[in-house]
Design an enzyme around this catalytic site. Structure first.
Site, short mmCIF file in Angstrom:
data_model
loop_
_atom_site.label_atom_id
_atom_site.label_comp_id
_atom_site.label_asym_id
_atom_site.label_seq_id
_atom_site.Cartn_x
_atom_site.Cartn_y
_atom_site.Cartn_z
N SER A 42 0.87 -1.22 -0.06
CA SER A 42 0.05 -0.03 0.03
C SER A 42 0.94 1.39 0.01
O SER A 42 1.24 1.93 1.02
CB SER A 42 -0.87 0.04 1.11
OG SER A 42 -0.13 0.04 2.34
N HIS A 155 -3.21 -6.03 2.71
CA HIS A 155 -2.10 -7.02 3.34
C HIS A 155 -2.80 -8.53 3.45
O HIS A 155 -2.34 -9.58 4.32
CB HIS A 155 -1.71 -6.53 4.67
CG HIS A 155 -0.73 -5.28 4.29
ND1 HIS A 155 -0.23 -4.55 5.21
CD2 HIS A 155 -0.02 -4.71 3.21
CE1 HIS A 155 0.61 -3.61 4.90
NE2 HIS A 155 0.39 -3.82 3.69
N GLN A 163 -6.33 -1.55 7.51
CA GLN A 163 -5.33 -2.72 7.11
C GLN A 163 -4.68 -3.34 8.31
O GLN A 163 -3.96 -4.32 8.17
CB GLN A 163 -4.14 -1.75 6.19
CG GLN A 163 -2.80 -2.47 6.00
CD GLN A 163 -2.07 -1.47 5.17
OE1 GLN A 163 -2.29 -1.22 3.86
NE2 GLN A 163 -0.96 -0.96 5.82
N GLU A 164 -4.57 -2.40 9.38
CA GLU A 164 -3.56 -2.95 10.45
C GLU A 164 -4.37 -2.63 11.79
O GLU A 164 -4.64 -1.55 12.25
CB GLU A 164 -2.18 -2.24 10.69
CG GLU A 164 -1.53 -2.62 9.20
CD GLU A 164 -0.43 -1.98 9.13
OE1 GLU A 164 0.46 -1.22 10.10
OE2 GLU A 164 0.24 -1.74 7.96
N GLU A 205 1.82 -9.20 7.07
CA GLU A 205 2.54 -9.00 8.26
C GLU A 205 2.51 -9.91 9.63
O GLU A 205 2.94 -9.54 10.53
CB GLU A 205 2.46 -7.62 8.63
CG GLU A 205 2.72 -6.56 7.41
CD GLU A 205 2.47 -5.18 7.72
OE1 GLU A 205 2.09 -5.01 9.05
OE2 GLU A 205 3.06 -4.29 6.84
N ASP A 242 -3.77 1.25 11.49
CA ASP A 242 -3.33 1.92 10.63
C ASP A 242 -4.58 1.47 9.35
O ASP A 242 -4.37 0.37 8.89
CB ASP A 242 -1.95 1.37 9.97
CG ASP A 242 -1.52 2.26 8.55
OD1 ASP A 242 -2.35 2.97 8.16
OD2 ASP A 242 -0.67 1.80 7.83
N GLU A 285 -2.81 5.75 12.22
CA GLU A 285 -1.75 6.19 11.01
C GLU A 285 -2.79 6.20 9.71
O GLU A 285 -3.49 5.35 9.53
CB GLU A 285 -0.81 5.01 10.63
CG GLU A 285 0.15 4.93 9.70
CD GLU A 285 1.11 3.92 9.47
OE1 GLU A 285 1.16 3.06 10.82
OE2 GLU A 285 1.28 3.44 8.45
N ASP A 312 1.74 8.63 7.11
CA ASP A 312 2.67 7.52 6.29
C ASP A 312 2.58 8.04 4.97
O ASP A 312 3.36 8.73 4.29
CB ASP A 312 2.06 6.07 6.54
CG ASP A 312 2.80 5.12 5.44
OD1 ASP A 312 3.71 5.60 4.99
OD2 ASP A 312 2.23 4.06 5.65
N LYS A 337 9.81 5.07 6.77
CA LYS A 337 9.98 3.95 5.95
C LYS A 337 11.26 4.39 5.10
O LYS A 337 11.02 5.10 4.31
CB LYS A 337 8.96 3.42 4.98
CG LYS A 337 7.87 2.92 5.96
CD LYS A 337 6.68 2.94 5.13
CE LYS A 337 5.42 2.01 5.48
NZ LYS A 337 4.21 2.27 4.71
N SER A 364 9.42 2.22 10.81
CA SER A 364 8.31 1.15 10.21
C SER A 364 9.25 0.25 9.24
O SER A 364 10.11 0.77 8.23
CB SER A 364 7.21 2.03 9.64
OG SER A 364 6.45 0.96 8.76
N HIS A 365 8.66 -0.82 9.22
CA HIS A 365 8.99 -1.89 8.10
C HIS A 365 8.35 -1.79 6.83
O HIS A 365 7.42 -0.72 7.11
CB HIS A 365 8.72 -3.34 8.70
CG HIS A 365 7.18 -3.75 9.07
ND1 HIS A 365 6.71 -4.95 9.10
CD2 HIS A 365 6.13 -2.71 9.22
CE1 HIS A 365 5.40 -4.84 9.26
NE2 HIS A 365 5.04 -3.39 9.31
N ARG A 366 8.30 -2.51 5.80
CA ARG A 366 7.17 -2.66 4.93
C ARG A 366 6.42 -3.93 5.06
O ARG A 366 6.98 -4.97 5.49
CB ARG A 366 7.83 -2.21 3.56
CG ARG A 366 8.59 -1.28 3.18
CD ARG A 366 7.91 0.17 3.51
NE ARG A 366 6.48 0.17 2.90
CZ ARG A 366 6.49 1.20 1.84
NH1 ARG A 366 7.42 1.86 1.46
NH2 ARG A 366 5.09 1.43 1.31
N SER A 367 5.57 -4.22 4.01
CA SER A 367 4.64 -5.43 4.13
C SER A 367 5.65 -6.51 3.67
O SER A 367 5.54 -7.55 3.77
CB SER A 367 3.36 -5.33 3.72
OG SER A 367 3.42 -4.57 2.21
N LYS A 388 7.00 0.00 14.43
CA LYS A 388 6.14 -1.05 13.92
C LYS A 388 6.50 -2.07 13.05
O LYS A 388 7.30 -1.66 11.97
CB LYS A 388 4.67 -0.25 13.45
CG LYS A 388 4.79 0.20 12.05
CD LYS A 388 3.36 0.33 11.60
CE LYS A 388 3.35 0.70 10.13
NZ LYS A 388 2.29 0.39 9.47
C1 LIG Z 1 3.69 -0.95 6.54
C2 LIG Z 1 2.61 -0.57 5.48
O1 LIG Z 1 2.27 -1.30 4.36
P1 LIG Z 1 3.01 -1.35 3.02
O2 LIG Z 1 4.57 -1.70 3.30
O3 LIG Z 1 2.45 -2.20 2.16
O4 LIG Z 1 3.08 0.26 2.49
C3 LIG Z 1 1.92 0.43 5.83
O5 LIG Z 1 1.13 1.13 5.27
O6 LIG Z 1 2.32 1.39 7.00
MG LIG Z 2 0.68 2.86 6.84
#
Ligand SMILES: C=C(OP(=O)(O)O)C(=O)O
Ligand SMILES: [Mg+2]
Length: 427
Positions: A42, A155, A163-164, A205, A242, A285, A312, A337, A364-367, A388
């Site tokens: 996303s 996801h 999403q989260e 995730e 999120d 988020e 984000d 990110k 933050s990580h990514r998905s 996260k």
């Molecule tokens: C971690 C996320 O997803 P993506 O890496 O798919 O953007 C997010 O949207 O915060």
């Molecule tokens: Mg996000």
């Protein structure tokens, strides 16, 4: 001795089975740094460009050979001989070589691999852990983990529009205890979802992806799991969402397809405010879409004193976008990110700007992830206090939490856990 002597990139595989870039940087003294690049699903429209081959014969068109070749055939020469300790010069040389605003020619995935591997090689040359090399003597704050235990949106293959749904153990005494608390709740949730007849298969995730339709239903399951595990929602463990709303903002309305409801920006804001009233949600988020600046401004004015509102997609870890947001009263927090912007230098600049403006920062990580744990070290290095990085399952997620457990142990009595200091105080 810290001059860059060799740079090699290769195509490896990420947690979704897609190709991604990994880079090794070697210094004259033999020190080695290695970094793998994550990938989002996303994604924000203004992210730096992730170069993909588009050749259907290779990895269904998702190959990253062009980015790998960009490293091996041009970036390697451009940074050879540069001092790995001079991160800004190395990153600046790559930005100049690329020559585009969005790193579209060589690819932000190419640049980021080299940028992070360079920092890791320099840290190795100094025999320092990465968090200490980047953060110096003050790098000792362990972040609150935001653990994503219910997945939806882009996801997962379920009807959840958001999403989260994450849990953040703000009342833990240490990072290690926060992870233990999170894993306890994760297992309680698994049992209660199963008992209610839901699937306990997981999403991208590592959080569960049950067939729930509304955010209220998901939040009720999460809050009940916190209680049933023996913790106090909002005090011991708070809740973070999120909704990733850019994914379902279409033609000026928020189109909740899973729920089967379309909400105008005002109705959507009322709905979010209601969720914050009904449940112990300390942080949201992307509550509003990246293009809905009016909605963002209104929501920040309305909820910003009670709730962390983290940008984000609206900021894309981009310092200029963040500055505009600060000026316009958008959000009070930024998600960071590294691959949204593509170099460590720019990432650190964005974080510094956020901190100066009193915005909180969530690493933050990514998905799409790999076993690379760089962001765990960067969270401690920058003292941002929040990270996260997914659920309590899947090695691509637990690798980051486990690295933070090790860092906390290494810091010993120096370590401090961010806890309620950074999250949950606004309510
Ligand atoms: C971690 C996320 O997803 P993506 O890496 O798919 O953007 C997010 O949207 O915060
Ligand atoms: Mg996000």
């Amino acid at each position: 001795m810290t001059a860059i002597s060799r740079v090699v990139a290769r195509e490896i595989i990420d947690s979704r089975g897609n190709p991604t870039v990994e880079v090794d940087v070697e210094l004259k003294d033999g020190s080695l740094g290695r970094a793998a690049v994550p990938s989002g699903a996303s994604t924000g429209a203004r992210e730096a460009v992730e170069l993909r081959d588009g050749d259907p014969a290779r990895f269904h068109g998702k190959g990253v050979r062009r980015a790998v070749d960009a490293v091996n055939e041009s970036i390697a020469d451009a940074v050879a001989g540069l001092d790995a300790e001079d991160q800004a010069t190395v990153d600046g040389a790559m930005i100049e070589l690329d020559g585009t605003a969005a790193k579209a020619r060589l690819g932000a995935n190419a640049l980021l691999g080299v940028s992070l591997a360079t920092a890791k090689a320099a840290a190795a040359a100094h025999r320092l852990p990465l968090y200490r090399y980047v953060g110096g003597v003050d790098a000792r704050l362990l972040p609150v983990p935001m653990m994503n235990i219910v997945n939806g949106g882009a996801h997962a293959d379920n009807p959840l529009d958001f999403q989260e749904f994450m849990i953040a153990p703000i009342g833990a005494a240490s990072f290690a205890e926060a992870v233990r608390m999170g894993s306890e709740v994760f297992h309680t949730l698994r049992n209660s979802l199963r008992a209610a007849g839901h699937s306990v298969n997981v999403g991208d995730e590592g959080g569960f992806a049950p067939d729930l339709r509304t955010a209220d239903e998901a939040l009720e399951f999460v809050v009940r799991a916190i209680e049933e595990t023996g913790y106090k929602p909002g005090t011991d463990i708070t809740v973070v969402m999120d909704p990733a709303t850019s994914e379902f903002f279409r033609d000026g309305v928020y189109d909740y397809t899973g729920e089967g409801v379309r909400r105008t920006p005002a109705e959507h804001a009322d709905y979010l405010a209601g969720l914050v009233e009904r449940h112990p949600v300390a942080s949201i988020e992307d509550p509003m879409a990246e293009d809905d600046h009016a909605g963002w401004r209104e929501l920040t004015a309305r909820l910003g004193d009670r709730c962390q509102l983290t940008g984000d997609d609206v900021f894309c870890t981009n310092e200029a976008l963040l500055r505009a947001g600060i000026r316009d009263g958008i959000a009070n927090s930024i998600l960071v990110k590294v691959n949204q912007i593509g170099t460590l230098t720019e990432t650190l600049a964005t974080i510094a700007t956020a901190h100066r403006a009193g915005y909180t920062v969530v690493m933050s990580h990514r998905s799409g992830e790999t076993e690379d744990t760089t962001i765990a070290d960067l969270a401690v290095a920058t003292g941002c206090g929040q990270i996260k990085t997914g659920s309590l399952s899947r090695a691509d997620r637990t690798a980051k939490y486990n690295q933070l457990v090790r860092i906390e142990e290494e810091l010993g009595t120096q370590a401090r856990y961010a806890g309620r200091e950074v999250l949950g105080l606004r309510r």
